[in-house]
Structure formats: C-alpha cells, structure tokens
Enzyme design. Structure first.
Site, PDB file in Angstrom:
ATOM      1  N   ARG A 171      -3.735  -9.993   5.001  1.00  0.00           N
ATOM      2  CA  ARG A 171      -4.296 -10.163   3.405  1.00  0.00           C
ATOM      3  C   ARG A 171      -2.944  -9.673   2.542  1.00  0.00           C
ATOM      4  O   ARG A 171      -2.742  -8.492   2.744  1.00  0.00           O
ATOM      5  CB  ARG A 171      -5.531  -9.517   3.135  1.00  0.00           C
ATOM      6  CG  ARG A 171      -6.043  -9.320   1.830  1.00  0.00           C
ATOM      7  CD  ARG A 171      -7.323  -8.652   1.811  1.00  0.00           C
ATOM      8  NE  ARG A 171      -7.997  -8.440   0.590  1.00  0.00           N
ATOM      9  CZ  ARG A 171      -7.442  -7.657  -0.345  1.00  0.00           C
ATOM     10  NH1 ARG A 171      -6.451  -6.686  -0.252  1.00  0.00           N
ATOM     11  NH2 ARG A 171      -7.927  -7.783  -1.683  1.00  0.00           N
ATOM     12  N   LYS A 204       0.672  -1.100   0.035  1.00  0.00           N
ATOM     13  CA  LYS A 204      -0.050   0.135  -0.026  1.00  0.00           C
ATOM     14  C   LYS A 204       0.706   1.482  -0.047  1.00  0.00           C
ATOM     15  O   LYS A 204       1.935   1.432   0.307  1.00  0.00           O
ATOM     16  CB  LYS A 204      -0.827  -0.234   1.236  1.00  0.00           C
ATOM     17  CG  LYS A 204      -2.056  -0.961   0.983  1.00  0.00           C
ATOM     18  CD  LYS A 204      -3.296  -0.807   1.787  1.00  0.00           C
ATOM     19  CE  LYS A 204      -4.355  -1.774   1.112  1.00  0.00           C
ATOM     20  NZ  LYS A 204      -5.593  -2.022   2.212  1.00  0.00           N
TER      21      LYS A 204
END
Ligand SMILES: Nc1nc2ncc(COP(=O)(O)OP(=O)(O)O)nc2c(=O)[nH]1
Length: 285
Positions: A260, A226
């Site tokens: 995840r 991210k």
C-alpha cells in the site's frame, strides 16, 4: 493474471496473482500525515485516481479520515461526504476499489455502491462491521493490527513479543471472520506498521514478517513514507521515497502480496526490476 482478472474471476484470490500488487493510496482528507490536503476535494481526488491508473496501480484505496497518531475523529456523515463522489468515479475505472474506513456505516454505504475491498485498520471492531462484511459474500477484506485508536495507540506499545502478539491478534480476527462464513481467500492480513508500535517494534516486525505467513492469508503492508522510515534515515516525510521503495521490497521478499503506497509509478518500477531479477515471492527469508 491482472488484479482486475483476479477480482472478476475469484474476487480477491491473491493466490492467483503472479506478482505483488500495488495498492494506491488516495486520501480525500485535509490532514493525512503525508499527503493531507493534496486530494482533498472530489475533482482532485478523481484526477489522482486516473493518474494512478496510468501509473499501473492494481487497487485504489480511498480514505476519508486520517489515522495518523492524534488525528481528530471524523463523523461517518463527513467521512462519506468526502468519499462518495470519489468512490462512484473510481468504480467506473474498471479496477478494484478499496475503502479505508473503521466505521460500519461508511462500510455499508461503500458496499451498497459495490466497492471490492473493505480495508479496516481496526479489523472490523466497530459495532455491526463484522456482520455487515460477512453478509457481503464477495467483498475482499484487509484486517490490520493496531491497538486503541489514533489518539491513544502510541501509548499502547507495551508488548512481550510484538511479532507473537500481532500474529495472535490477526489469528483471532481471522478466526472470527472465518467463523462468520467469510471465505479465507477473501482475507488479507496486515501487521499495521506504524500503528501502536515504536520504531524498534516496527523494524522487529519487518525482520520477522515472514512468521505471519503461518496465518495462511496473503499479507498486505503499508510502509509508505511512515515515520519509522524517517527515524531510520533522518529524512522528512516528503523525502522518503527511496526508503519507502526499500521497505516495500523488503516486505515483498518476506512474503507481502500487496504493498500500500503513495508513490505508485516508482513502486511499480521497483517491483518490475525486482521481479525481472528473479525476486522470489513469499520466500520467508
Ligand atoms: N491496511 C492498511 N491501511 C492503512 N491505512 C492508513 C495508513 C496510514 O497511512 P495514510 O493513509 O497515508 O495516512 P493517514 O492515515 O494519515 O491518511 N496506513 C495503513 C496501513 O499500513 N495498512
């Protein structure tokens, strides 16, 4: 006890998991922020699912619509057209299958095929989603914190205390689903790193992530590749594996039970070493 055993016996009771679980990301999309277009057809996506199985993945998370900031909306028809063949194939692999969607219509079709988890970044706010999930007594749930939608969320980063407000949001969504009869052991909660949060707010949330353990549900987290990791390292999205592994371990050290990730094999290795070295689970430290 493996993730599959947990699923067959208790349907997503992570308290029985002896180690953090690895949820592998399979984006059947042309435009996901880091792997868009790589698995954008059923054959490539199914092959990728099989590869992740070989890498030791515990749960497959199948997505048909990008949630990156500014992502264009996809119709339920298009999203399901992307997902259906991959869901059908993934369900034959014998490990838990999650569908990452915000749309009740897509949830319904996935549940009709027998998926194990609904992973909703908008925490079941679509009309009909709450009742639909509550009616499926065994499906696992991930309720994540975000504000607005991908088009608007990064303009909604005004918090008094981001951790308190994320906790209060998740508490409210949890209470709502419990009130509809959903068993607590079916629910995981997710702080939503990268959703309606600045770099500073994401890092503050990570530093205080253990405060979310008071909610009494396992935490699922998604740091993988991210932009906050890019801001902290200066690395481009395809250079963030070290940062992603570090973030996954930091989250596990502060109580995450599911991570995840895009890079399953590397994460499985990192968790094996961390566990072998006595890495505590849910230390809250
Ligand atoms: N529970 C949960 N679900 C999520 N779904 C998508 C993304 C965004 O990552 P990715 O799927 O790789 O990108 P895109 O949304 O662009 O497909 N992050 C999360 C997350 O942090 N937690």
């Amino acid at each position: 006890m493996s993730a599959s055993q947990i699923w067959t016996t208790t349907r997503f009771d992570l308290d029985l998991a002896e180690r953090p679980l690895v949820m592998g990301i399979v984006n059947v999309t042309p435009d996901s922020f880091s792997d868009g277009g790589q698995h954008n057809d059923a054959v490539r996506a199914i092959n990728f699912c099989e590869r992740l199985l070989g890498e030791g993945v515990d749960i497959l998370d199948l997505g048909g619509e990008s949630t990156r900031p500014g992502a264009p909306k996809v119709t339920a028809e298009e999203e399901w057209k992307r997902l259906e063949p991959v869901v059908r194939a993934a369900l034959s692999l014998g490990i838990p299958v999650s569908v990452d969607t915000c749309k009740a219509e897509v949830m319904r079709r996935a549940l009709d095929l027998g998926v194990d988890i609904i992973n909703d970044v908008q925490a079941l706010r679509d009309a009909g989603a709450e009742a639909l999930v509550a009616a499926h007594g065994s499906v696992g749930l991930c309720l994540m914190h975000m504000r607005g939608d991908p088009a608007s969320m990064q303009q909604q980063t005004q918090y008094t205390d981001v951790v308190d407000e994320v906790r209060d949001f998740l508490q409210a969504r949890l209470n709502r689903m419990l009130s509809l009869g959903v068993a607590r052991q079916r629910i995981t909660l997710d702080p939503g790193y990268g959703f309606a949060k600045t770099v500073e707010q994401n890092t503050e949330l990570q530093r205080r992530q253990h405060e979310l353990l008071a909610l009494g549900c396992p935490l699922l987290v998604g740091w993988s590749r991210k932009s906050t990791l890019g801001a902290l390292t200066g690395r481009a999205v395809d250079e963030r594996l070290p940062a992603s592994l570090s973030a996954a371990l930091a989250s596990v050290a502060r109580g995450a039970r599911v991570v995840r990730v895009h890079d399953v094999a590397a994460t499985v290795d990192a968790l094996k070493v961390w566990q072998a070295f006595g890495g505590p689970l849910n230390t809250g430290a």
